[in-house]
Structures are given as structure tokens and as C-alpha cells.
Write an enzyme that holds these catalytic residues in place. Structure first.
Site, mmCIF file in Angstrom:
data_model
loop_
_atom_site.group_PDB
_atom_site.id
_atom_site.type_symbol
_atom_site.label_atom_id
_atom_site.label_comp_id
_atom_site.label_asym_id
_atom_site.label_seq_id
_atom_site.Cartn_x
_atom_site.Cartn_y
_atom_site.Cartn_z
ATOM 1 N N THR A 142 0.836 -1.201 0.000
ATOM 2 C CA THR A 142 0.000 0.000 0.000
ATOM 3 C C THR A 142 0.864 1.242 0.000
ATOM 4 O O THR A 142 1.777 1.373 0.805
ATOM 5 C CB THR A 142 -0.984 0.057 1.187
ATOM 6 O OG1 THR A 142 -1.533 1.384 1.229
ATOM 7 C CG2 THR A 142 -0.342 -0.217 2.526
ATOM 8 N N VAL A 143 0.560 2.139 -0.901
ATOM 9 C CA VAL A 143 1.281 3.418 -0.931
ATOM 10 C C VAL A 143 0.985 4.226 0.334
ATOM 11 O O VAL A 143 1.717 5.161 0.646
ATOM 12 C CB VAL A 143 0.925 4.257 -2.181
ATOM 13 C CG1 VAL A 143 1.311 3.512 -3.453
ATOM 14 C CG2 VAL A 143 -0.536 4.670 -2.208
ATOM 15 N N ASP A 144 -0.084 3.857 1.042
ATOM 16 C CA ASP A 144 -0.431 4.601 2.261
ATOM 17 C C ASP A 144 0.515 4.314 3.416
ATOM 18 O O ASP A 144 0.515 5.033 4.407
ATOM 19 C CB ASP A 144 -1.872 4.275 2.682
ATOM 20 C CG ASP A 144 -2.880 4.771 1.662
ATOM 21 O OD1 ASP A 144 -2.567 5.732 0.936
ATOM 22 O OD2 ASP A 144 -3.968 4.178 1.576
ATOM 23 N N TYR A 297 -2.642 9.475 -9.987
ATOM 24 C CA TYR A 297 -2.107 8.150 -10.360
ATOM 25 C C TYR A 297 -0.653 8.219 -10.832
ATOM 26 O O TYR A 297 0.049 7.196 -10.763
ATOM 27 C CB TYR A 297 -2.945 7.546 -11.499
ATOM 28 C CG TYR A 297 -4.224 6.871 -11.077
ATOM 29 C CD1 TYR A 297 -4.616 6.798 -9.742
ATOM 30 C CD2 TYR A 297 -5.059 6.282 -12.025
ATOM 31 C CE1 TYR A 297 -5.800 6.171 -9.373
ATOM 32 C CE2 TYR A 297 -6.241 5.645 -11.666
ATOM 33 C CZ TYR A 297 -6.613 5.595 -10.341
ATOM 34 O OH TYR A 297 -7.779 4.966 -9.989
ATOM 35 N N GLN A 299 1.843 9.392 -9.492
ATOM 36 C CA GLN A 299 2.786 9.088 -8.412
ATOM 37 C C GLN A 299 2.881 7.601 -8.095
ATOM 38 O O GLN A 299 3.950 7.098 -7.809
ATOM 39 C CB GLN A 299 2.447 9.899 -7.152
ATOM 40 C CG GLN A 299 1.165 9.525 -6.453
ATOM 41 C CD GLN A 299 0.640 10.648 -5.554
ATOM 42 O OE1 GLN A 299 1.174 10.937 -4.495
ATOM 43 N NE2 GLN A 299 -0.424 11.298 -5.992
ATOM 44 N N ARG A 300 1.752 6.909 -8.152
ATOM 45 C CA ARG A 300 1.815 5.508 -7.735
ATOM 46 C C ARG A 300 2.062 4.575 -8.919
ATOM 47 O O ARG A 300 2.268 3.365 -8.726
ATOM 48 C CB ARG A 300 0.553 5.106 -6.966
ATOM 49 C CG ARG A 300 -0.684 4.990 -7.819
ATOM 50 C CD ARG A 300 -1.899 4.605 -6.980
ATOM 51 N NE ARG A 300 -2.892 3.966 -7.833
ATOM 52 C CZ ARG A 300 -4.155 3.733 -7.507
ATOM 53 N NH1 ARG A 300 -4.584 4.108 -6.316
ATOM 54 N NH2 ARG A 300 -4.965 3.140 -8.346
#
Lengths: 420, 420
Positions: A142-144, A297, A299-300
Site C-alpha cells: 500500500t502506498v499509504d 495516479y 505518483q503511484r
């Protein structure tokens, strides 16, 4: 030990390295053909399992699977589909077991964030209750960056690198323009609940490059007067200022700052887009000319500037997931264990899913500077290793040569349908 | 031939490779110390010349100058400051000559777009009339790619690469999410007057990657019904659609689509941001879930993903500018001359500034597909060579090691002030 098949699915928002984990799973499974038969992937994540829409990864060449390592997005499709609680919707879980049974699936690899860790745990518990032998392993993604226990979450390091690099680059740009034109650059970054990604913008500045930055975190209620004073002070001193704003920044009352703002031509409130709201405030109150970007999007998905550390960890977690399964572990998640910041030393460990599910890792307050508008040295020490190293994809005709898989379907064995 | 000094200035919006031209100028000048003394740079472009605010590049090490080649932004500061016509404001031009005379400047290198080509020509004409010997050379630069004669403009190729790569990456992302979540991704790109940059988004798709794209060009009046039909058709066929929209897209009446839209909390029209307007339209009319990004400065500052072709051409143009000056040429601009598309063959030529100034190169209609929503093979053949090759900057601590110059001032020699 009988040879059984494996099921792999991607869940939630995809990242630039989730396919590196898939690559780690499939390559490792292929090295253990005496124990693992085919790896079936869920088309569009767990939805593919519920609808018996499975992808036969055996039809992909070794080269295609190797190419997953440098390809962003979710190669088999992901989904935003949260399974309900076991008591609320037992039928969903029973259906999963039914499909797994039909295809002799003995290994369940679920690649996602907090929700999917919880699903993975429930599937494991139910299979035990139903007497169906299944080894369920969760692979973090997860990017979070909000999963507990693991040092960080695959996908995050590459987003962090993208935001740090982009903020540095755009700051060089606005610095050049500031004397006669734009003085403020605003970049909006992901992170609805936590400021991990926004914090990465702080890495744009270092001892050699004294870039004036103001960061707005979701953890810190937006204080307009304080914010404007900080921006104005930077502009007066440096001639310009770069602002990194998390999409999740909230006003003192708890309302998203993004929702404070724009209405479209029809009078509808425009959702998303906190950057233009911040620009409105700066322009109206300070009068400075502003530019703004929304990375969204980009960035990820930015595999072209992925962190080598991140890509290596994503692969290692996929590989270890298979090794844990083969060692008979169940209801666990491989984790990244940090033993040193500088030089960064890490190894793969693992955690029980019961310790992972429904626990959210918050950004420590000591990672945010006392004024609430920047990062601390402790934050920098945590983040820097995660963006270390480049891992460029191969290029063809000037563009990254990302793979598109065949994604051939496994013939259905069940006659029953399942509505999702 | 007496040794005289050179003046170099950057003009207008900066790019990821304008410093590569600066590097070409300064390194070449340093190899001809028998003819060129110091290279003085204008602090913040031509404003630095008018205010006698000159930077002494001799104080920068060879390494620092070499590092310019991989550093984005304008290392000496640029400006948005258009000199008026010679008749309207002769004083500005006379002031330039006065400053040049005070610092024994015999060479004037002006690195910019169409306006600066015009300024360069006028400075050349006036110096001749005033009997002050000056060799004025314009070095092309603009992400807008709108200068005539030259095959392309330095800065454009790298933006094109960034947009093509980013559109491909985000398309891989939205494709993974489309089954249960986001079906539309919108990326807003620069290009107020011409669709060159938007066209580059079309390169995201190729024979191996059949990505559904809809492109909105400033050259094609926005036709909402046709646009929505195209998007809907893509979603029905592929499950998703990526939309590349130029900031300069206009409605049939000539009004910017971006201005059709958003108002902030105070009721002010929000300038810029056509992406959210497009999202509003798609969401309201088709009901699809959308994500959107605004690339803004990120696209033109993204030295980390610069085109090698672009970086090489930018350097070569700076180098040739000096060589032309030493050969006694005046009022010219070095150009890129293409002799073949594939393989791409180019060399440096030059054009008279009188043929360059006030001429805008438009995108040919045959580069846009007949439906107005995509690019043609001719466009692809033109664009592909410009994004060819990677030219990665060196990295340190996970980030590009961009140089910050000392930018020491040259002591003033004039007592007069000049207000800009």
C-alpha cells in the site's frame, strides 16, 4: 506432500511495484513445481475468485513473468471490493472455499493493504472450520504505508521517491521563474488519512539544496493564518516557496480542505483537488502568482522512477510468501524488518495476521516539525533508505517496455454463479 | 581579434534541458579563451542585463558547469519580461548596449522562444546602428515547440517523453482498477496554443500496448457529444479510457474550456485546471468514476526522465551558438536539421533571425486523426525520435544530484539605475 495449486490476487489501489511481488510469487512457485502446481490469479482481484474468473499464469512465459518485476499497475487486475464480516456475509467466504476446492487450491496469496489482511485472516479461519486445508498468506502492499509491524509497505518507497524527485525538480523550476512571474508551486499528493507521502516531499531539500518548503499534513488541522505566514516568510527570504499538500488535509472542524472549495459550472461541489483550493487562498490573501500540479495516479504508477529498495523488497516479500507457505505457515504476512537506518539494513520477517488485521500505523508526531509544516530529522532518517537506489525498466522506442500478459482464462469447473 | 566578454541569458518558461544549452555555451567559450573572456549570465534573464545584475560564471568550477547539463530549471534565473518594440521603448535597447559596453561584451547569447528571438534580432540591429560591434545569437528553447525552421525546440522532446511515459503508466494503473472502480483517467498537459505536448500522450499506446486514448487538442474546438461518444465507446470496448487534455482546449466559441468551469469558495472563477472540467463532464454525462492529474511544472522540470536526444540537441545548440559567433555570424539561430525519421538523423544548421522572429510553427492538421481525437502515423514518425534515449542524472541519497551554482555578482560599473 501432494502437489496443489496456488491462488494469487491483487487488492485495492495498485502500485508501481505490486507486480514485483507477483513476480516473486510466481517465479518462486515455478521453482517448486514438486509442491505447487499452477498459480492461478484472480482476474480483478478477489472478484475473480468469487466469480470463478481465474487466470492461468502457466500460459505466461518465464520472460513475461520476469518482466512483471518492472511493470506498474496490477497485471491481473485489482479491485476495490471489501468482503463483509464473516457473520454478515458468510456466503462470500464459503464461495471462495468452494472455488478453491474446485481448482484444488491449497495456497492463497493475497496482495493488498489492511482490508485484505483482514480478509485473508478470515478466509484462513473459515477454511479451518470447514476442514478445507488452505495456507493463507498476506503480502503487504500500500502506498499509504499504514500497515503495522512491517518497516514500510511496498509501493510507498517508490511514491516517496517520485514525490521527492518531482518536488525538487519543480522547485528548481519555480526558483528560476520567481523574480518576474510564478513564486508559488503547489503539489497535491495522495494520503487521505496519513501524511507519509506528503512527508516525502520534504526530502526535496537537503544540505546542498536549501529549498523553501511548506508541507500540509492530514494529521495537522489546517491553520490558515499560520500557513500563510510561513509561506510569506519563505517568499520574502528565498523569493519563492514550494508547497506540498496532502489530499487529506482537514480544516479545524474536521472537514476536508478540498471540499471547502470548488464548484463546477453546474454548482456541484468538485470533489478532490485540494491544490487549487490552496492556490486560491494564497492568491487571494498574499497575491502571489501560483502554479499547481496534482500528481494523482502518476505518483503511484511511476515505475520509471521506482525506488530500487522498494522494488527489491516487493519482490522479496512475494518470494518469502511462497517460502512461508511451503514451510507450512498459515495466516501470516511476511514483513520488512529494519535493523539499521544508515546504512540501511533489512531482512524479511513475518507477523501473524491476527496482529496485522485492523491495526493502522500512524505517522509519529515526532516526524512532523513542531510548527506542523515540515519534517524532522527522525522522519528523514526513516524515509531516506526507502527511496534509495534506482531500478530503471528497459526502454524501447523511448518508452518503458512494460509487459501486457495474455491473461488466459482457466476453464470454469462450477456451474453455480455468484453475484458480486 | 581582441578578447571580448560574452553575455548569456535565459528567457521565458524554463525546461529540463535549458541548462544543457548553457553548459554548451560556457564549456565552448572556455575552450576559446583566446577569443572569449568571461561569460556573464543575466541574473533572471534579460532583466539582469537591464539592471546590470550580471553573474560571473568564471567563478563556477568546470565540474559545476558540467553538472548544468543534467540540471533542470534555469540556473541563472529566467524571466517573463518582453521587451517592447524598438520604436516604443528604444531606451530599453539602448540600456542593453550601455551595459554591454560597460562590460566589454561582444557576444550576446539569448536562450529562449519566439519573443526572445525577436528581442535578439532588435538588439543586433540597434547595435549596428549605434556602431557598437556585437554578435547576437539566439539559442532556441521552448516546450511549446513552436519555433519555425528548426526540426524541434529543445525542452519539447523531454516534456513529450514525460507525458508519453506518464500516460502509459497511469493507463496501466487505471486498467487494473476499472472493473470495480475508476474507469477514466484524465491528464492535463501544457500547450496553450498548440497541441504538440498533448500529441505526445498518443505515444503511450503502441502495437504491443493497445491503450484506449482520447486526446483533446487546442487546434480542435471541443465537441462535447463527439468527445463523450468516443470515451464511452472506449470504456465499453476496453473497460477504461485515458484522456489527454491540453490546457488550451477551446469551446466552439473560442473560450477556453478551463474557464467554463470552476469557481472557488469566494465565487471567483478558478483559472487553469481543464482536467477537473473534463472530469465533471464525463462524470455527469456518463457516470463513470474518474481520476485526474495536472502535470504542470512537473512535466517541464522532469530532468530525471529527459530525452537523451533532447539533452544532446540542447547542448549542441549552445555549443554551435558560440562557434557561429566565433565565425563572425550575427543575428542567427542555430537549428536542428532532420534528414531522416528512422533512424533519426540530425545535424545542426542555422537560420537568420529575420526568418525566425514572429513566425509561429503550428502543428500540421495531418498530425491529428480525422476524428480530431488522436494522432496519426505521420505525427508518430515525427515525435518518436524526439523522445528516444534516456539520459539519467547522477543520484545521491536516492535523489538526482542537481547543481546549485554560486551565482556570484559581477561588480557594477555603471552608476545609472534602470527601472524594469
Amino acid at each position: 506432500m501432494a502437489i496443489r495449486n496456488a491462488f494469487y490476487a491483487q487488492s485495492g489501489g495498485v502500485t508501481s511495484v505490486i507486480n514485483a511481488s507477483a513476480c516473486g510469487v510466481i517465479e518462486t512457485a515455478r521453482r517448486h513445481r514438486d509442491q505447487i502446481g499452477n498459480v492461478y490469479a484472480g482476474r480483478n482481484g478477489i472478484v475473480g475468485a468469487l466469480t470463478e474468473d481465474l487466470i492461468d499464469t502457466a500460459q505466461e512465459s518465464d520472460q513475461a513473468i520476469a518482466d512483471l518485476r518492472h511493470t506498474p499497475g496490477g497485471a491481473f487486475g485489482s479491485c476495490r471490493y471489501k468482503l463483509k464480516g464473516l457473520e454478515e456475509n458468510r456466503a462470500q467466504y464459503e464461495r471462495l472455499i468452494e472455488v478453491f476446492k474446485a481448482h484444488d487450491i491449497g495456497f492463497f496469496f493475497y496482495n493488498g493493504g489492511g482490508d485484505s489482511a483482514d480478509t485473508c485472516l478470515k478466509v484462513s479461519q473459515l477454511s479451518e472450520k470447514m476442514g478445507y486445508p488452505l495456507c493463507a498468506i498476506h503480502i503487504p502492499k500500500t502506498v499509504d504505508n499504514d500497515l503495522p509491524i512491517t518497516d514500510n509497505c511496498p509501493g510507498f518507497g517508490s511514491v516517496a521517491k517520485y514525490i521527492a524527485v518531482s518536488t525538487r525538480e519543480a522547485s528548481f523550476d519555480v526558483a528560476s521563474m520567481a523574480a518576474t512571474s510564478t513564486k508559488i508551486f503547489v503539489i497535491e499528493v495522495m494520503g487521505r488519512h496519513a501524511g507519509w507521502i506528503a512527508a516525502a516531499g520534504g526530502l526535496a531539500a537537503d544540505q546542498k539544496r536549501d529549498i523553501p518548503l511548506v508541507i500540509l499534513f492530514p494529521e495537522i488541522p489546517f491553520d490558515q493564518a499560520k500557513f500563510l505566514a510561513a509561506v510569506d516568510e519563505k517568499v520574502k527570504h528565498y523569493g519563492y516557496c514550494s508547497i506540498v499538500v496532502s489530499e487529506g488535509v482537514k480544516q479545524a472542524g474536521g472537514k476536508f480542505l478540498a471540499d471547502a472549495g470548488l464548484k463546477d459550472a453546474f454548482g456541484h461541489t468538485q470533489l478532490g483537488g485540494v491544490a487549487p483550493v490552496v492556490v486560491s487562498i494564497v492568491k487571494n490573501e498574499l497575491g502571489y502568482r501560483c502554479h499547481w500540479a496534482v500528481a494523482d495516479y502518476l505518483q503511484r504508477a511511476a515505475r520509471h522512477i521506482a525506488s530500487r529498495t522498494d522494488a527489491e523488497q516487493a519482490y522479496a516479500l512475494g518470494k518469502t510468501a511462497v517460502e512461508l507457505a511451503l514451510a507450512g505457515r498459515n495466516a501470516v504476512m511476511p514483513t520488512i524488518v529494519r535493523s539499521s537506518d544508515s546504512p540501511y539494513r533489512w531482512e524479511i520477517g513475518h507477523a501473524d495476521l491476527s496482529d496485522v488485521a485492523n491495526v493502522e500505523k500512524k505517522m509519529p508526531r515526532e516526524f512532523i516539525s513542531s510548527d506542523g509544516l515540515g519534517i524532522t530529522d527522525a522522519c528523514r532518517a526513516y524515509l531516506l533508505p526507502l527511496i534509495e537506489g534506482e531500478d530503471y525498466p528497459p526502454y524501447k522506442d523511448g518508452l518503458p517496455d512494460y509487459v501486457v500478459l495474455k491473461n488466459a482464462s482457466v476453464p470454469k469447473k462450477l456451474t453455480s454463479q455468484f453475484a458480486v
